[in-house]
Design a protein around this motif. Structure first.
Motif, mmCIF file in Angstrom:
data_model
loop_
_atom_site.group_PDB
_atom_site.id
_atom_site.type_symbol
_atom_site.label_atom_id
_atom_site.label_comp_id
_atom_site.label_asym_id
_atom_site.label_seq_id
_atom_site.Cartn_x
_atom_site.Cartn_y
_atom_site.Cartn_z
ATOM 1 N N ILE A 63 12.048 1.849 15.988
ATOM 2 C CA ILE A 63 12.578 0.804 15.099
ATOM 3 C C ILE A 63 13.731 0.060 15.779
ATOM 4 N N ASP A 64 14.625 0.816 16.419
ATOM 5 C CA ASP A 64 15.770 0.194 17.097
ATOM 6 C C ASP A 64 15.295 -0.732 18.224
ATOM 7 N N LYS A 65 14.285 -0.296 18.967
ATOM 8 C CA LYS A 65 13.801 -1.109 20.088
ATOM 9 C C LYS A 65 13.064 -2.353 19.596
ATOM 10 N N ILE A 66 12.294 -2.187 18.514
ATOM 11 C CA ILE A 66 11.603 -3.344 17.933
ATOM 12 C C ILE A 66 12.642 -4.388 17.510
ATOM 13 N N ALA A 67 13.763 -3.915 16.946
ATOM 14 C CA ALA A 67 14.834 -4.839 16.530
ATOM 15 C C ALA A 67 15.500 -5.488 17.739
ATOM 16 N N ALA A 68 15.740 -4.701 18.796
ATOM 17 C CA ALA A 68 16.396 -5.240 19.993
ATOM 18 C C ALA A 68 15.520 -6.277 20.694
ATOM 19 N N LEU A 69 14.204 -6.169 20.478
ATOM 20 C CA LEU A 69 13.258 -7.086 21.134
ATOM 21 C C LEU A 69 12.596 -7.998 20.093
ATOM 22 N N ALA A 70 13.351 -8.325 19.052
ATOM 23 C CA ALA A 70 12.787 -9.109 17.945
ATOM 24 C C ALA A 70 12.242 -10.454 18.415
ATOM 25 N N ASP A 71 12.823 -11.013 19.472
ATOM 26 C CA ASP A 71 12.335 -12.307 19.976
ATOM 27 C C ASP A 71 10.912 -12.215 20.532
ATOM 28 N N VAL A 92 7.650 2.873 8.969
ATOM 29 C CA VAL A 92 6.576 2.707 9.969
ATOM 30 C C VAL A 92 5.559 1.668 9.484
ATOM 31 N N ALA A 93 5.195 1.750 8.208
ATOM 32 C CA ALA A 93 4.234 0.781 7.649
ATOM 33 C C ALA A 93 4.778 -0.642 7.731
ATOM 34 N N GLU A 94 6.105 -0.766 7.665
ATOM 35 C CA GLU A 94 6.731 -2.091 7.693
ATOM 36 C C GLU A 94 6.961 -2.610 9.107
ATOM 37 N N SER A 95 6.939 -1.721 10.111
ATOM 38 C CA SER A 95 7.436 -2.113 11.434
ATOM 39 C C SER A 95 6.421 -2.044 12.565
ATOM 40 N N PHE A 96 5.506 -1.090 12.518
ATOM 41 C CA PHE A 96 4.589 -0.880 13.648
ATOM 42 C C PHE A 96 3.255 -1.596 13.412
ATOM 43 N N ASP A 97 2.475 -1.726 14.495
ATOM 44 C CA ASP A 97 1.131 -2.297 14.417
ATOM 45 C C ASP A 97 0.052 -1.211 14.403
ATOM 46 N N TRP A 98 0.338 -0.109 15.097
ATOM 47 C CA TRP A 98 -0.625 0.990 15.215
ATOM 48 C C TRP A 98 0.102 2.322 14.989
ATOM 49 N N VAL A 99 -0.642 3.316 14.472
ATOM 50 C CA VAL A 99 -0.186 4.712 14.450
ATOM 51 C C VAL A 99 -1.342 5.573 14.977
ATOM 52 N N HIS A 100 -1.069 6.354 16.036
ATOM 53 C CA HIS A 100 -2.128 7.146 16.690
ATOM 54 C C HIS A 100 -2.195 8.576 16.193
ATOM 55 N N GLU A 113 -0.590 2.473 1.137
ATOM 56 C CA GLU A 113 0.154 1.996 -0.046
ATOM 57 C C GLU A 113 1.377 1.187 0.342
ATOM 58 N N GLN A 114 1.996 1.543 1.469
ATOM 59 C CA GLN A 114 3.287 0.959 1.832
ATOM 60 C C GLN A 114 3.178 -0.194 2.834
ATOM 61 N N ARG A 115 1.983 -0.468 3.336
ATOM 62 C CA ARG A 115 1.829 -1.568 4.290
ATOM 63 C C ARG A 115 2.053 -2.893 3.552
ATOM 64 N N PRO A 116 3.027 -3.705 3.982
ATOM 65 C CA PRO A 116 3.310 -4.950 3.246
ATOM 66 C C PRO A 116 2.115 -5.898 3.272
ATOM 67 N N PRO A 117 1.876 -6.567 2.147
ATOM 68 C CA PRO A 117 0.679 -7.415 2.033
ATOM 69 C C PRO A 117 0.654 -8.599 2.992
ATOM 70 N N HIS A 118 1.825 -9.025 3.486
ATOM 71 C CA HIS A 118 1.802 -10.182 4.389
ATOM 72 C C HIS A 118 1.438 -9.787 5.825
ATOM 73 N N LEU A 119 1.330 -8.498 6.097
ATOM 74 C CA LEU A 119 0.984 -8.060 7.453
ATOM 75 C C LEU A 119 -0.502 -7.701 7.517
ATOM 76 N N PRO A 120 -1.109 -7.809 8.713
ATOM 77 C CA PRO A 120 -2.493 -7.342 8.857
ATOM 78 C C PRO A 120 -2.548 -5.833 8.640
ATOM 79 N N PRO A 121 -3.745 -5.283 8.368
ATOM 80 C CA PRO A 121 -3.841 -3.842 8.151
ATOM 81 C C PRO A 121 -3.261 -3.069 9.334
ATOM 82 N N LEU A 122 -2.605 -1.956 9.026
ATOM 83 C CA LEU A 122 -2.078 -1.072 10.064
ATOM 84 C C LEU A 122 -3.271 -0.390 10.746
#
Ligand code: PLP
Length: 228
Positions: A63-71, A92-100, A113-122
């Protein structure tokens, strides 16, 4: 000392040789750059070398790295490849694209349930305990078909395939055994009607064996960033 850029080139050469040996197109294998414990600046260097898929093991560090590289957020795919506890699913549902590392139906249900509707499916993979070690995380092989069917119908996630971290082995023939088992498990699920395309397997020491057995995504850290 070789730079990150040179190391990435060498990993792509290894991948290309392994694909040629296996008579597979190079585009059939994606490099996931494992950036755990690496600074955002080093991730940026790998991005500038052309990499777009990054794997993190620890939720908060990711999460911290995703924020540091927000651009770069729109251009990078962020993959969680470490264990996920149920109290961390929302972030995780709000921030990542994949979970392995899905190893329980409940985790996948919460992510859906927690994946925000404006994002594509996780995008999800089930983690399989392919070497059968009692202490390792991941689903037992015989649990996989039932969980796969249940995850595949969840609305806000997309089940893409299987992931494993086999017991380390040095002999190339021995390295291929667990990778082959994971590929056969994926083939069985596909034959049973599940639309899956991802085999997340192969790391610095065994990526050739994994590609020989059909890996579609190799997860590489040490060969790119050096020993952690
Ligand atoms: C650390 C890690 C990797 C990368 O391993 P290397 O041997 O450094 O290439 C791959 N997958 C997972 C799940 C990891 O935790």
């Amino acid at each position: 000392m070789a730079t990150i850029v040179q190391n990435i080139q060498e990993v792509h050469r290894r991948m290309a040789r392994a694909c040629a040996t296996a008579d597979r197109p190079v585009q059939s294998v994606t490099l996931l750059v494992v950036s755990k414990t690496q600074s955002a600046d080093r991730v940026r260097a790998a991005f500038e070398a052309g990499e777009r898929c990054f794997g993190e093991n620890y939720v908060q560090e990711g999460i911290d790295k995703i924020a540091a590289l927000a651009d770069l957020r729109e251009q990078i795919q962020w993959h969680l490849i470490g264990p996920l506890q149920s109290n961390k699913t929302r972030i995780v549902a709000e921030s990542f694209d994949w979970v392995h590392t899905i190893d329980r139906l409940k985790i996948a249900q919460r992510l859906s349930e927690q994946r925000p509707p404006h994002l594509p499916p996780l995008q999800l993979c089930l983690q399989v305990n392919i070497s059968g070690e009692a202490s390792k995380s991941g689903l037992a092989v015989d649990e996989v078909p039932g969980i796969a069917r249940a995850v595949a119908v969840l609305p806000r996630v997309e089940l893409r395939g299987l992931m494993a971290i086999p017991e380390p082995a040095t002999d190339p023939a021995a390295q291929r055994v667990p990778h082959r088992r994971l590929r056969e498990l994926l083939t069985n699920l596909q034959r049973a009607g599940l639309d899956l395309d991802t085999l997340s397997m192969g790391m610095t020491n065994d990526l050739e064996a994994a590609i020989a057995e059909g890996a579609s995504l190799v997860r590489v850290g040490t060969a790119i960033f050096g020993a952690r």
